[in-house]
Design an enzyme around this catalytic site. Structure first.
Site, PDB file in Angstrom:
ATOM      1  N   ASP A  30      34.768 -33.215 -23.998  1.00  0.00           N
ATOM      2  CA  ASP A  30      33.597 -34.033 -24.123  1.00  0.00           C
ATOM      3  C   ASP A  30      33.828 -35.193 -24.701  1.00  0.00           C
ATOM      4  O   ASP A  30      33.380 -36.302 -24.292  1.00  0.00           O
ATOM      5  CB  ASP A  30      32.605 -33.084 -25.034  1.00  0.00           C
ATOM      6  N   CYS A  70      16.359 -38.863 -19.992  1.00  0.00           N
ATOM      7  CA  CYS A  70      16.298 -37.429 -19.936  1.00  0.00           C
ATOM      8  C   CYS A  70      15.998 -37.054 -21.245  1.00  0.00           C
ATOM      9  O   CYS A  70      16.460 -37.435 -22.307  1.00  0.00           O
ATOM     10  CB  CYS A  70      17.913 -37.109 -19.392  1.00  0.00           C
ATOM     11  N   CYS A 128      17.496 -29.958 -23.969  1.00  0.00           N
ATOM     12  CA  CYS A 128      16.136 -29.471 -23.120  1.00  0.00           C
ATOM     13  C   CYS A 128      16.813 -28.523 -21.961  1.00  0.00           C
ATOM     14  O   CYS A 128      17.903 -28.764 -21.431  1.00  0.00           O
ATOM     15  CB  CYS A 128      15.539 -30.994 -22.435  1.00  0.00           C
ATOM     16  N   CYS A 149      11.180 -31.122 -14.712  1.00  0.00           N
ATOM     17  CA  CYS A 149      11.794 -32.103 -15.704  1.00  0.00           C
ATOM     18  C   CYS A 149      10.682 -32.835 -16.309  1.00  0.00           C
ATOM     19  O   CYS A 149       9.859 -33.549 -15.868  1.00  0.00           O
ATOM     20  CB  CYS A 149      12.685 -33.288 -14.770  1.00  0.00           C
TER      21      CYS A 149
END
Length: 328
Positions: A120, A205, A230, A190
């Site tokens: 990451d 997002c 999410c 979404c």
């Protein structure tokens, strides 16, 4: 063969989804990254230097092979809907994945190679690498989707100077979404339409919005009870319906992360936060951003945030803004 030895060692750790690609510059991504930059689609978590993003030799000049490894995190438990994405419920994946990768690196060094691990906090295009390595395909939801674990995986990479046999997929097939076919369930699910048939905009997002330091009023409304992350596009994906669960114990949800915990979070002192939420995969963002999102959730659930007491000007601003928006 060293490849077989590495695979067997990873399997012994419980890691069964990995692949190998040649360490090279990903020149095929250059135009894509420059286009995102020109359109203002980059966010503060992205490396701004495109040439760095496509060049793994910045990390290891003598790199020959990149190993991509998937770490499944979804366990066979009932995840209570408390506003936290399921990926945040266990121990911080940055630490967990790095600990596994460190063991693999030690093994590679033991068979005569040099190895560097990444999770990451780097600028490698990890989903692109995972696709090329055969970990899975990139779905219309922009996530890596594996055959065994669906999209519920973290990704880690190792660059090594060992020359290892590879079988790289054709990157030109990525945008065809052939595995998704005509399915557009993730587009419909979404909440902010960050993904749609025409354009992908990570800056709206909702998962990103929960991580953003400052939120506009219109974006606060989009959270709709989400505290961090999410899962809407994942929950709607057919590839996530029949999957195997993780056996990585560290990702099993902590008790306090699998119940309603907004009040606990808002009232947490710095010490209490460090002893609990900070140990999870969302703790790195700091207590004030998480507390802000918990405030928004309580307000969304018609709770009374006027009784919230805080010494933080940052949080007080959001309390005032939410109370004012309630009057409109």
């Amino acid at each position: 063969m060293k490849k077989d030895e590495i695979i067997r060692f990873c399997n012994s750790l419980g890691l069964d989804t990995l692949g190998f690609i040649k360490c090279r510059e990903f020149t095929e991504l250059k135009d894509f990254f420059y286009e995102r930059k020109e359109k203002g689609l980059e966010n503060e978590f992205e490396e701004k230097d495109v040439l760095k993003r496509i060049n793994p030799f910045n990390y290891m000049e003598e790199g020959k092979t990149i190993i991509s490894i998937a770490f499944p995190y979804l366990h066979d438990v009932n995840y209570f809907d408390n506003g936290f994405s399921v990926y945040t419920r266990g121990t911080d994946y940055h630490r967990v994945v790095k600990s596994y990768l460190s063991k693999v690196c030690e093994f590679i060094e033991g068979i005569g190679g040099k190895a560097l691990a990444f999770v990451d906090s780097n600028f490698l295009p990890e989903r692109h690498i995972a696709y090329l390595a055969g970990i899975g395909f990139i779905g219309k939801n922009n996530l890596i989707i594996t055959k065994k674990y669906g999209s519920y995986v973290f990704l880690g990479e190792i660059i090594t100077d060992l020359e290892i046999e590879t079988n790289e997929r054709n990157y030109k097939e990525i945008q065809n979404f052939k595995e998704c076919g005509n399915c557009e369930l993730c587009y419909k699910a979404c909440p902010s339409k960050a993904i749609n048939p025409y354009k992908k905009n990570s800056n709206i997002c909702v998962s990103y919005l929960t991580q953003k330091k400052d939120l506009d009023d219109k974006h606060m409304k989009l959270l709709k009870g989400r505290v961090f992350g999410c899962d809407s596009c994942q929950n709607s994906c057919p590839y996530n319906e029949k999957i195997e669960f993780s056996k990585i114990e560290e990702f099993y949800p902590h008790d306090f992360m699998n119940k309603e915990n907004s009040i606990q979070l808002i009232n947490a002192s710095t010490k209490e936060f460090k002893d609990s939420f900070f140990k999870t995969s969302c703790g790195w963002r700091g207590k004030n951003v998480l507390k802000r999102n918990a405030l928004i959730k309580i307000n969304n659930d018609k709770g009374d945030i006027s009784i919230v007491k805080t010494d933080s000007p940052y949080l007080k601003d959001y309390v005032d803004r939410l109370l004012n928006s309630n009057k409109i």
